[in-house]
Design a protein around this motif. Structure first.
Motif, mmCIF file in Angstrom:
data_model
loop_
_atom_site.group_PDB
_atom_site.id
_atom_site.type_symbol
_atom_site.label_atom_id
_atom_site.label_comp_id
_atom_site.label_asym_id
_atom_site.label_seq_id
_atom_site.Cartn_x
_atom_site.Cartn_y
_atom_site.Cartn_z
ATOM 1 N N UNK A 87 0.804 -1.229 0.000
ATOM 2 C CA UNK A 87 0.000 0.000 0.000
ATOM 3 C C UNK A 87 0.834 1.275 0.000
ATOM 4 N N UNK A 88 2.110 1.177 0.374
ATOM 5 C CA UNK A 88 2.947 2.373 0.437
ATOM 6 C C UNK A 88 4.152 2.326 -0.500
ATOM 7 N N UNK A 89 4.227 1.318 -1.358
ATOM 8 C CA UNK A 89 5.352 1.194 -2.293
ATOM 9 C C UNK A 89 4.818 0.749 -3.653
ATOM 10 N N UNK A 90 5.376 1.342 -4.704
ATOM 11 C CA UNK A 90 4.957 0.993 -6.056
ATOM 12 C C UNK A 90 6.142 1.140 -7.001
ATOM 13 N N UNK A 91 5.999 0.558 -8.183
ATOM 14 C CA UNK A 91 6.981 0.714 -9.242
ATOM 15 C C UNK A 91 6.248 1.207 -10.483
ATOM 16 N N UNK A 92 7.004 1.756 -11.424
ATOM 17 C CA UNK A 92 6.364 2.239 -12.637
ATOM 18 C C UNK A 92 7.344 2.403 -13.773
ATOM 19 N N UNK A 93 6.801 2.426 -14.988
ATOM 20 C CA UNK A 93 7.568 2.729 -16.194
ATOM 21 C C UNK A 93 6.872 3.889 -16.899
ATOM 22 N N UNK A 94 7.644 4.927 -17.217
ATOM 23 C CA UNK A 94 7.121 6.124 -17.887
ATOM 24 C C UNK A 94 7.947 6.381 -19.136
ATOM 25 N N UNK A 95 7.294 6.501 -20.291
ATOM 26 C CA UNK A 95 7.986 6.918 -21.505
ATOM 27 C C UNK A 95 8.119 8.444 -21.508
ATOM 28 N N UNK A 96 9.215 8.933 -22.087
ATOM 29 C CA UNK A 96 9.431 10.377 -22.162
ATOM 30 C C UNK A 96 10.144 10.725 -23.461
ATOM 31 N N UNK A 97 9.569 11.679 -24.206
ATOM 32 C CA UNK A 97 10.180 12.202 -25.434
ATOM 33 C C UNK A 97 10.608 13.632 -25.121
ATOM 34 N N UNK A 98 11.900 13.902 -25.261
ATOM 35 C CA UNK A 98 12.454 15.147 -24.743
ATOM 36 C C UNK A 98 13.147 15.967 -25.829
ATOM 37 N N UNK A 99 13.167 17.263 -25.617
ATOM 38 C CA UNK A 99 13.875 18.177 -26.499
ATOM 39 C C UNK A 99 14.818 19.039 -25.664
ATOM 40 N N UNK A 100 16.005 19.299 -26.220
ATOM 41 C CA UNK A 100 17.034 20.048 -25.494
ATOM 42 C C UNK A 100 17.687 21.075 -26.413
ATOM 43 N N UNK A 101 17.769 22.298 -25.954
ATOM 44 C CA UNK A 101 18.592 23.301 -26.634
ATOM 45 C C UNK A 101 19.984 23.235 -26.006
ATOM 46 N N UNK A 102 20.945 22.833 -26.800
ATOM 47 C CA UNK A 102 22.300 22.682 -26.286
ATOM 48 C C UNK A 102 23.285 23.256 -27.286
ATOM 49 N N UNK A 103 23.745 24.459 -27.011
ATOM 50 C CA UNK A 103 24.642 25.140 -27.940
ATOM 51 C C UNK A 103 23.950 25.426 -29.251
ATOM 52 N N UNK A 104 24.620 25.048 -30.325
ATOM 53 C CA UNK A 104 24.073 25.305 -31.662
ATOM 54 C C UNK A 104 23.189 24.169 -32.158
ATOM 55 N N UNK A 105 22.961 23.150 -31.335
ATOM 56 C CA UNK A 105 22.181 21.997 -31.770
ATOM 57 C C UNK A 105 20.902 21.860 -30.959
ATOM 58 N N UNK A 106 19.886 21.264 -31.608
ATOM 59 C CA UNK A 106 18.613 20.964 -30.960
ATOM 60 C C UNK A 106 18.519 19.449 -30.856
ATOM 61 N N UNK A 107 18.727 18.943 -29.648
ATOM 62 C CA UNK A 107 18.839 17.499 -29.436
ATOM 63 C C UNK A 107 17.497 16.924 -28.994
ATOM 64 N N UNK A 108 17.030 15.923 -29.733
ATOM 65 C CA UNK A 108 15.814 15.205 -29.368
ATOM 66 C C UNK A 108 16.208 13.863 -28.736
ATOM 67 N N UNK A 109 15.352 13.356 -27.880
ATOM 68 C CA UNK A 109 15.677 12.133 -27.133
ATOM 69 C C UNK A 109 14.422 11.306 -26.902
ATOM 70 N N UNK A 110 14.589 9.985 -26.971
ATOM 71 C CA UNK A 110 13.549 9.046 -26.541
ATOM 72 C C UNK A 110 14.112 8.202 -25.415
ATOM 73 N N UNK A 111 13.332 8.059 -24.353
ATOM 74 C CA UNK A 111 13.803 7.326 -23.183
ATOM 75 C C UNK A 111 12.610 6.773 -22.422
ATOM 76 N N UNK A 112 12.916 6.009 -21.380
ATOM 77 C CA UNK A 112 11.923 5.620 -20.396
ATOM 78 C C UNK A 112 12.555 5.707 -19.015
ATOM 79 N N UNK A 113 11.702 5.913 -18.033
ATOM 80 C CA UNK A 113 12.127 5.866 -16.627
ATOM 81 C C UNK A 113 11.565 4.606 -15.984
ATOM 82 N N UNK A 114 12.419 3.884 -15.252
ATOM 83 C CA UNK A 114 11.930 2.860 -14.331
ATOM 84 C C UNK A 114 11.934 3.506 -12.951
#
Length: 209
Positions: A87-114
């Motif tokens: 009742x007080x502990x759980x696990x999960x998986x979350x997908x995340x699609x991310x965008x980053x401004x880093x210098x002269x490049x625009x970096x896209x990313x696909x990941x998941x969190x456990x």
């Protein structure tokens, strides 16, 4: 209907929504650089690494990472699977699609969190977030081939997007015999879908961006 069972079911539904809100708050507070709001989503005794423990150390690490690597970020959440250990502990998986401004490049990313979640003093918090990356690359450079983690100014490397789930390696280990119908395992018990998929796979070593 038994009132204890009804109360438990209501608590479960409220907990699921609180955990989903937790993931959303993580993304918003990170992208808006509200680091106090961000680190307060984690357990007070969160382990940061290098023997460091606590929200203060987490805030210092996040500040350094964001200040020196990205101008701006945007984290877009996808599916979120949540299972309860008790009742007080759980696990999960979350997908995340991310965008980053880093210098002269625009970096896209696909990941998941456990994720590992814990309810502390009535509030659901992150006990741990394990980020598993599939690719990171400039918007105009599709990440075809190996070594899909391609940050500006760094040597490409492999992410750990598939590392938690042995089914990925097993699927590609060999072609099935199509002359015979394959066997199908029994469905996972309730609240064991993620744990069945992960089996006993240990957490991979995550390379910091």
């Amino acid at each position: 209907m038994d009132q204890n069972t009804l109360a438990q079911r209501l608590d479960r539904l409220e907990s699921i929504e609180a955990i989903r809100q937790l993931a959303g708050k993580y993304s918003l507070s990170l992208d808006m650089r509200d680091l106090d709001a961000h680190v307060n989503l984690f357990a007070p005794d969160i382990r940061v690494g290098g023997g460091k423990v606590g929200r203060e150390h987490l805030k210092s690490w996040v500040d350094d990472t964001l200040r020196h690597q990205f101008t701006g970020t945007s984290h877009h959440l996808g599916q979120h699977i949540i299972e309860f250990v008790d009742e007080d502990h759980a696990i999960g998986v979350v997908y995340s699609k991310n965008e980053h401004e880093t210098g002269a490049e625009w970096v896209i990313m696909q990941m998941l969190y456990w994720d590992d979640y814990e309810r502390i003093d009535g509030q659901w918090l992150f006990r741990r977030r394990l980020p598993c990356y599939w690719y990171a690359t400039d918007l105009n450079k599709p990440p075809i081939g190996d070594m899909k983690m391609r940050w500006p100014g760094r040597e490409p490397y492999n992410g750990t997007f598939h590392a938690l789930f042995p089914s990925w390696q097993q699927f590609w280990a060999g072609a099935p015999d199509h002359e015979a119908l394959p066997q199908v395992a029994e469905p996972a018990p309730v609240e064991h879908f993620l744990r069945r998929m992960r089996a006993d796979t240990p957490a991979p070593k995550i390379r910091v961006r």
